[in-house]
Design a protein around this motif. Structure first.
Motif, PDB file in Angstrom:
ATOM      1  N   TYR A  20       0.779  -1.237   0.000  1.00 23.50           N
ATOM      2  CA  TYR A  20       0.000   0.000   0.000  1.00 23.50           C
ATOM      3  C   TYR A  20       0.815   1.295   0.000  1.00 23.50           C
ATOM      4  CZ  TYR A  20      -3.792  -3.165   1.242  1.00 23.50           C
ATOM      5  OH  TYR A  20      -4.707  -4.176   1.248  1.00 23.50           O
ATOM      6  N   LYS A  21       2.106   1.241   0.230  1.00 22.86           N
ATOM      7  CA  LYS A  21       2.886   2.470   0.409  1.00 22.86           C
ATOM      8  C   LYS A  21       2.801   3.412  -0.784  1.00 22.86           C
ATOM      9  CE  LYS A  21       6.190   0.855   3.811  1.00 22.86           C
ATOM     10  NZ  LYS A  21       5.881  -0.571   3.840  1.00 22.86           N
ATOM     11  N   LEU A  22       2.984   2.903  -1.980  1.00 25.78           N
ATOM     12  CA  LEU A  22       2.911   3.768  -3.162  1.00 25.78           C
ATOM     13  C   LEU A  22       1.517   4.368  -3.306  1.00 25.78           C
ATOM     14  CD1 LEU A  22       4.984   1.754  -5.775  1.00 25.78           C
ATOM     15  CD2 LEU A  22       5.578   3.948  -4.746  1.00 25.78           C
ATOM     16  N   HIS A  23       0.508   3.581  -3.038  1.00 30.38           N
ATOM     17  CA  HIS A  23      -0.866   4.079  -3.164  1.00 30.38           C
ATOM     18  C   HIS A  23      -1.135   5.166  -2.126  1.00 30.38           C
ATOM     19  CE1 HIS A  23      -5.177   2.832  -4.428  1.00 30.38           C
ATOM     20  NE2 HIS A  23      -5.112   4.118  -4.214  1.00 30.38           N
ATOM     21  N   ILE A  24      -0.621   4.982  -0.914  1.00 32.94           N
ATOM     22  CA  ILE A  24      -0.785   6.006   0.125  1.00 32.94           C
ATOM     23  C   ILE A  24      -0.137   7.308  -0.325  1.00 32.94           C
ATOM     24  CG2 ILE A  24      -0.088   6.682   2.452  1.00 32.94           C
ATOM     25  CD1 ILE A  24      -0.468   3.685   3.231  1.00 32.94           C
ATOM     26  N   LEU A  25       1.059   7.230  -0.875  1.00 38.66           N
ATOM     27  CA  LEU A  25       1.726   8.443  -1.359  1.00 38.66           C
ATOM     28  C   LEU A  25       0.909   9.107  -2.458  1.00 38.66           C
ATOM     29  CD1 LEU A  25       5.479   7.354  -1.418  1.00 38.66           C
ATOM     30  CD2 LEU A  25       4.298   8.748   0.297  1.00 38.66           C
ATOM     31  N   CYS A  26       0.344   8.318  -3.350  1.00 35.75           N
ATOM     32  CA  CYS A  26      -0.496   8.887  -4.420  1.00 35.75           C
ATOM     33  C   CYS A  26      -1.712   9.600  -3.837  1.00 35.75           C
ATOM     34  CB  CYS A  26      -0.928   7.794  -5.391  1.00 35.75           C
ATOM     35  SG  CYS A  26       0.398   7.186  -6.446  1.00 35.75           S
ATOM     36  N   VAL A  27      -2.317   9.026  -2.809  1.00 40.37           N
ATOM     37  CA  VAL A  27      -3.470   9.653  -2.163  1.00 40.37           C
ATOM     38  C   VAL A  27      -3.062  10.998  -1.560  1.00 40.37           C
ATOM     39  CG1 VAL A  27      -5.063   9.456  -0.195  1.00 40.37           C
ATOM     40  CG2 VAL A  27      -4.705   7.496  -1.709  1.00 40.37           C
ATOM     41  N   LEU A  28      -1.886  11.049  -0.959  1.00 41.52           N
ATOM     42  CA  LEU A  28      -1.434  12.262  -0.278  1.00 41.52           C
ATOM     43  C   LEU A  28      -0.921  13.335  -1.236  1.00 41.52           C
ATOM     44  CD1 LEU A  28       0.261  10.707   2.873  1.00 41.52           C
ATOM     45  CD2 LEU A  28      -1.994  11.777   2.680  1.00 41.52           C
ATOM     46  N   PHE A  29      -0.774  13.007  -2.521  1.00 46.64           N
ATOM     47  CA  PHE A  29      -0.394  14.020  -3.515  1.00 46.64           C
ATOM     48  C   PHE A  29      -1.403  15.151  -3.536  1.00 46.64           C
ATOM     49  CE2 PHE A  29       1.899  10.950  -6.623  1.00 46.64           C
ATOM     50  CZ  PHE A  29       2.988  10.913  -5.787  1.00 46.64           C
ATOM     51  N   ASP A  30      -2.667  14.824  -3.276  1.00 50.48           N
ATOM     52  CA  ASP A  30      -3.746  15.815  -3.327  1.00 50.48           C
ATOM     53  C   ASP A  30      -3.777  16.725  -2.104  1.00 50.48           C
ATOM     54  OD1 ASP A  30      -4.614  14.773  -5.760  1.00 50.48           O
ATOM     55  OD2 ASP A  30      -5.992  13.380  -4.802  1.00 50.48           O
ATOM     56  N   GLY A  31      -2.939  16.456  -1.120  1.00 50.40           N
ATOM     57  CA  GLY A  31      -2.919  17.258   0.094  1.00 50.40           C
ATOM     58  C   GLY A  31      -3.159  16.406   1.315  1.00 50.40           C
ATOM     59  N   PRO A  32      -3.211  17.039   2.482  1.00 49.77           N
ATOM     60  CA  PRO A  32      -3.389  16.291   3.730  1.00 49.77           C
ATOM     61  C   PRO A  32      -4.698  15.503   3.742  1.00 49.77           C
ATOM     62  CG  PRO A  32      -2.746  18.555   4.177  1.00 49.77           C
ATOM     63  CD  PRO A  32      -3.049  18.476   2.712  1.00 49.77           C
ATOM     64  N   HIS A  33      -4.630  14.330   4.332  1.00 47.64           N
ATOM     65  CA  HIS A  33      -5.799  13.465   4.486  1.00 47.64           C
ATOM     66  C   HIS A  33      -5.809  12.905   5.898  1.00 47.64           C
ATOM     67  CE1 HIS A  33      -5.979  13.551   0.126  1.00 47.64           C
ATOM     68  NE2 HIS A  33      -7.096  12.851   0.155  1.00 47.64           N
ATOM     69  N   ARG A  34      -7.005  12.640   6.373  1.00 48.05           N
ATOM     70  CA  ARG A  34      -7.153  11.970   7.657  1.00 48.05           C
ATOM     71  C   ARG A  34      -7.061  10.461   7.450  1.00 48.05           C
ATOM     72  NH1 ARG A  34     -11.770  14.838  11.111  1.00 48.05           N
ATOM     73  NH2 ARG A  34     -10.875  13.434  12.647  1.00 48.05           N
ATOM     74  N   TYR A  35      -6.826   9.767   8.546  1.00 50.06           N
ATOM     75  CA  TYR A  35      -6.642   8.316   8.527  1.00 50.06           C
ATOM     76  C   TYR A  35      -7.775   7.608   7.774  1.00 50.06           C
ATOM     77  CZ  TYR A  35      -5.993   3.634  10.506  1.00 50.06           C
ATOM     78  OH  TYR A  35      -5.824   2.284  10.671  1.00 50.06           O
ATOM     79  N   GLY A  36      -9.002   7.907   8.130  1.00 50.94           N
ATOM     80  CA  GLY A  36     -10.150   7.259   7.493  1.00 50.94           C
ATOM     81  C   GLY A  36     -10.252   7.562   6.009  1.00 50.94           C
ATOM     82  N   GLN A  37      -9.917   8.791   5.627  1.00 54.93           N
ATOM     83  CA  GLN A  37      -9.941   9.160   4.209  1.00 54.93           C
ATOM     84  C   GLN A  37      -8.931   8.335   3.427  1.00 54.93           C
ATOM     85  OE1 GLN A  37      -9.068  13.354   5.010  1.00 54.93           O
ATOM     86  NE2 GLN A  37     -10.896  13.891   3.821  1.00 54.93           N
ATOM     87  N   ILE A  38      -7.764   8.141   4.007  1.00 55.01           N
ATOM     88  CA  ILE A  38      -6.733   7.346   3.334  1.00 55.01           C
ATOM     89  C   ILE A  38      -7.226   5.916   3.159  1.00 55.01           C
ATOM     90  CG2 ILE A  38      -4.393   6.418   3.498  1.00 55.01           C
ATOM     91  CD1 ILE A  38      -3.679   9.003   5.090  1.00 55.01           C
ATOM     92  N   GLY A  39      -7.773   5.347   4.220  1.00 56.90           N
ATOM     93  CA  GLY A  39      -8.282   3.978   4.142  1.00 56.90           C
ATOM     94  C   GLY A  39      -9.352   3.815   3.080  1.00 56.90           C
ATOM     95  N   ARG A  40     -10.275   4.770   3.013  1.00 58.89           N
ATOM     96  CA  ARG A  40     -11.337   4.695   1.992  1.00 58.89           C
ATOM     97  C   ARG A  40     -10.771   4.879   0.590  1.00 58.89           C
ATOM     98  NH1 ARG A  40     -13.823   7.379   6.133  1.00 58.89           N
ATOM     99  NH2 ARG A  40     -13.436   9.439   5.228  1.00 58.89           N
ATOM    100  N   SER A  41      -9.779   5.722   0.439  1.00 57.95           N
ATOM    101  CA  SER A  41      -9.176   5.963  -0.875  1.00 57.95           C
ATOM    102  C   SER A  41      -8.477   4.726  -1.411  1.00 57.95           C
ATOM    103  CB  SER A  41      -8.167   7.112  -0.798  1.00 57.95           C
ATOM    104  OG  SER A  41      -8.812   8.318  -0.504  1.00 57.95           O
ATOM    105  N   LEU A  42      -8.002   3.877  -0.520  1.00 55.22           N
ATOM    106  CA  LEU A  42      -7.293   2.681  -0.966  1.00 55.22           C
ATOM    107  C   LEU A  42      -8.230   1.643  -1.573  1.00 55.22           C
ATOM    108  CD1 LEU A  42      -4.687   2.285   1.896  1.00 55.22           C
ATOM    109  CD2 LEU A  42      -4.357   3.266  -0.366  1.00 55.22           C
TER     110      LEU A  42
END
Length: 115
Positions: A20-42
């Motif tokens: 998941y590390k690369l995907h997490i970084l891609c999610v955070l490209f858009d700016g700060p995210h909360r824990y739950g937002q990251i989980g849902r984005s994955l």
């Protein structure tokens, strides 16, 4: 390159390897995210089922230890924590953007046999 002791490709894999590390970084490209937002984005464009909280916490902690992701906790109730890319994490944006550009061609699906 004679001064380099570890192959850069192997080092990249050791730093960002995992499910998941690369995907997490891609999610955070858009700016700060909360824990739950990251989980849902994955869930979107990912590998199927939802990530477990234990695994998401581990991946975020490792990215934070490697100083690619910053964790900011706010002194509020209920607890609010945001994750964002550090300068070191933002330095990976052009590399990951190129990987995404390559993937947009569909080459990865052909290689993996899912085309």
């Amino acid at each position: 390159m004679s001064h380099i002791r570890l192959c850069p490709a192997i080092a990249f894999n050791q730093i960002l390897g995992g499910r998941y590390k690369l995907h997490i970084l891609c999610v955070l490209f858009d700016g700060p995210h909360r824990y739950g937002q990251i989980g849902r984005s994955l869930l979107h464009g990912g590998l199927g089922g939802p990530i477990t909280p234990r695994i998401l916490s581990r991946e975020l902690r490792q990215l934070e230890e490697r100083r690619l992701v910053d964790r900011k906790a706010y002194p509020v109730v209920p607890r609010k924590v945001e994750y964002s890319l550090t300068g070191r994490g933002r330095a990976l944006v052009p590399i990951l953007a190129e990987i995404i550009r390559w993937g947009a061609s569909g080459a990865h699906e052909e290689i993996l046999g899912i085309a």
